[in-house]
Design an enzyme around this catalytic site. Structure first.
Site, mmCIF file in Angstrom:
data_model
loop_
_atom_site.group_PDB
_atom_site.id
_atom_site.type_symbol
_atom_site.label_atom_id
_atom_site.label_comp_id
_atom_site.label_asym_id
_atom_site.label_seq_id
_atom_site.Cartn_x
_atom_site.Cartn_y
_atom_site.Cartn_z
ATOM 1 N N TYR A 144 -1.784 -11.437 58.952
ATOM 2 C CA TYR A 144 -1.000 -10.844 57.869
ATOM 3 C C TYR A 144 -1.595 -11.271 56.534
ATOM 4 O O TYR A 144 -1.888 -12.450 56.333
ATOM 5 C CB TYR A 144 0.455 -11.323 57.965
ATOM 6 N N ASP A 239 -7.993 -16.152 53.875
ATOM 7 C CA ASP A 239 -6.626 -16.049 53.386
ATOM 8 C C ASP A 239 -5.936 -17.367 53.734
ATOM 9 O O ASP A 239 -5.478 -17.567 54.856
ATOM 10 C CB ASP A 239 -5.921 -14.857 54.037
ATOM 11 N N LYS A 267 2.355 -19.563 48.654
ATOM 12 C CA LYS A 267 3.225 -20.562 49.295
ATOM 13 C C LYS A 267 3.138 -21.952 48.648
ATOM 14 O O LYS A 267 3.650 -22.114 47.560
ATOM 15 C CB LYS A 267 2.984 -20.549 50.798
HETATM 16 C C1 PLP Z 1 2.850 -15.213 53.448
HETATM 17 C C2 PLP Z 1 1.469 -14.727 53.588
HETATM 18 C C3 PLP Z 1 0.933 -13.748 52.735
HETATM 19 C C4 PLP Z 1 1.768 -12.997 51.747
HETATM 20 O O1 PLP Z 1 2.274 -13.796 50.731
HETATM 21 P P1 PLP Z 1 3.556 -13.283 49.915
HETATM 22 O O2 PLP Z 1 3.749 -14.350 48.881
HETATM 23 O O3 PLP Z 1 4.669 -13.171 50.897
HETATM 24 O O4 PLP Z 1 3.217 -11.979 49.309
HETATM 25 C C5 PLP Z 1 -0.401 -13.443 52.843
HETATM 26 N N1 PLP Z 1 -1.182 -14.058 53.746
HETATM 27 C C6 PLP Z 1 -0.706 -14.995 54.578
HETATM 28 C C7 PLP Z 1 -1.635 -15.666 55.532
HETATM 29 C C8 PLP Z 1 0.634 -15.350 54.548
HETATM 30 O O5 PLP Z 1 1.094 -16.248 55.411
#
Ligand code: PLP
Length: 425
Positions: A144, A239, A267
């Site tokens: 994701y 990511d 995060k």
């Molecule tokens: C949570 C998450 C996102 C998205 O971040 P948001 O602040 O919810 O837009 C993207 N990549 C990873 C790996 C994530 O865990």
């Protein structure tokens, strides 16, 4: 436990907010039932609107690595708020947090702040496309990268949970530029490069996947991706929205000793406020506006409240030499406890863990990619979730989510959790 007030609040919210929530996984759709409304939190605990207390294993999906309402962060936000909350001009704070992040994370010279992980990933691929002058990207099934169009293709957790492989509203034109690969399968990646010679701008990957449960990279997988990218003039994007400042000060790049060309954050970096960021070497980052041609902007980007929260968070993490050891030990202790319980009950299971990211899959086969993550017994998971919730243990309401361990957890909390899991089975 009684959930009267939560149930009533959900009825009310559902009238004016689609599905009653502002982010789908919160709705409990994957596990059934109605969501619990949280009133406040402190340290490792959540308190709901009905007065129930929970040990929290979600921690706002990662940011609360030092616990909820962590005093130095709260104080920094409170003091800062009195001086004004947004100016739309540069502030000294932004340079301070940028310099600290650059000093903590390997291989980055410059960093740009945005408002979410979604924005970070979306901007990073635009930059990669602009820089390489290519259009296609490779992403892995089950990973994701936020909800921007290019990534809503086999995107793990929220989406898998609801069984919606692609979202309506994402055009075919966009989808055709996203090539899907299988996590931990380097031959599959190489075949995509073979079929799309000189067309791939970037590979984007969660270096430890956390959105199909926790799935670690196989030995050498990340190194091999690095090699494929270098050979093909493609950028490697880590990511690290989940892994950044969680697995180590320098994130997965440090842990696995693999260099990414661009790194995305979110995060933890916001200390609980809405912050994302992306970073890389100067020669790539300077391709961004206003120096370079790739446009990217934000009215509230680098917002002083968000920056002061993130800065305080990173300072704490940077100053605490034992933090990641403690997190590792606590999570290993939890893993061992759960393992012993599940072995004794003869329930089929697999536990995956990297540092303070851990997930329990109800199937004995190894979970190495999205396909194998889907093997888990979802009915068992639903029961597991609700029974734990009744006992005051709050894990993520989906079998495709990782648990995030906070340093605020005590060994008593962990023992209590293990005991509850034993009772549940
Ligand atoms: C949570 C998450 C996102 C998205 O971040 P948001 O602040 O919810 O837009 C993207 N990549 C990873 C790996 C994530 O865990």
């Amino acid at each position: 436990m009684l959930y009267q007030r939560s149930s009533q609040l959900f009825v009310e919210s559902s009238k004016v907010i689609p599905g009653g929530v502002n982010s789908p996984v919160r709705a409990f759709k994957a596990v059934g039932g109605t969501p619990i409304f949280i009133k406040e939190a402190k340290g490792a605990y959540l308190y709901d609107e009905d007065g129930n207390k929970y040990i929290d294993y979600i921690n706002s999906w990662g940011p609360m690595i030092l616990g909820h309402a962590h005093e130095p962060v709260i104080n920094a936000i409170t003091e800062r708020a009195k001086k004004g909350t947004s100016f739309g001009t540069p502030t000294a704070l932004e340079t301070e947090i940028a310099a600290l992040a650059v000093s903590m994370v390997p291989n980055i010279d410059k960093i740009r702040f945005v408002n979410s992980g979604t924005e970070a990933c979306m901007s990073a691929i635009r930059l990669a496309r602009g820089y390489t002058k290519r259009e296609k990207i490779v992403k892995f099934s089950g990973c994701y990268h936020g909800h921007s169009d290019s990534f809503l293709i086999a995107a793990g957790s929220g989406l898998s949970t609801f069984g919606v492989p692609n979202s309506p509203g994402v055009t075919e034109g966009t989808a055709k530029d996203t090539l899907l690969a299988t996590y931990n399968d380097i031959e599959n990646v190489k075949a995509l490069f073979e079929a799309n010679k000189n067309e791939i701008a970037a590979i984007i990957i969660e270096p430890v996947a956390g959105n199909m449960g926790c799935v670690p990279p196989k030995e050498n997988f990340l190194e091999e991706l690095r090699e494929v990218c270098t050979t093909n003039g493609t950028l490697l994007i880590f990511d690290e929205v989940m892994t950044g400042f969680r697995l180590a000060k320098g994130g997965a790049q440090e842990v696995f000793n693999v260099k990414a060309d661009l790194v995305c954050f979110g995060k933890v970096i916001g200390g609980g406020l809405p912050v994302g960021a992306f970073a890389g070497e100067a020669k790539i980052m300077d391709y961004l506006s206003p120096l370079g041609p790739v446009y990217q902007a934000g009215t509230l980007s680098g917002n002083p409240l968000a920056m002061v929260a993130g800065l305080q968070m990173l300072k704490e993490i940077n100053a605490d030499e034992e933090l990641f050891t403690r997190l590792e030990q606590k999570t290993a202790y939890l893993e061992k406890g759960i393992r012993e319980v599940l072995v004794a009950t003869k329930v089929p299971f697999t536990i995956n863990r990297v540092g303070s990211m851990i997930s329990v899959h109800f199937d004995t086969r190894p979970v190495v990619d999205f396909e194998t993550a889907k093997n888990g017994d979802n009915d068992r998971f639903k029961l597991f979730f609700h029974e734990l919730l009744k006992k005051g243990i709050y894990i993520a309401p989906s079998a495709y989510e990782t648990w995030f361990i906070t340093d605020a957890l005590t060994y008593e909390d962990l023992d209590f959790t293990i005991q509850c899991i034993k009772e549940v089975f």
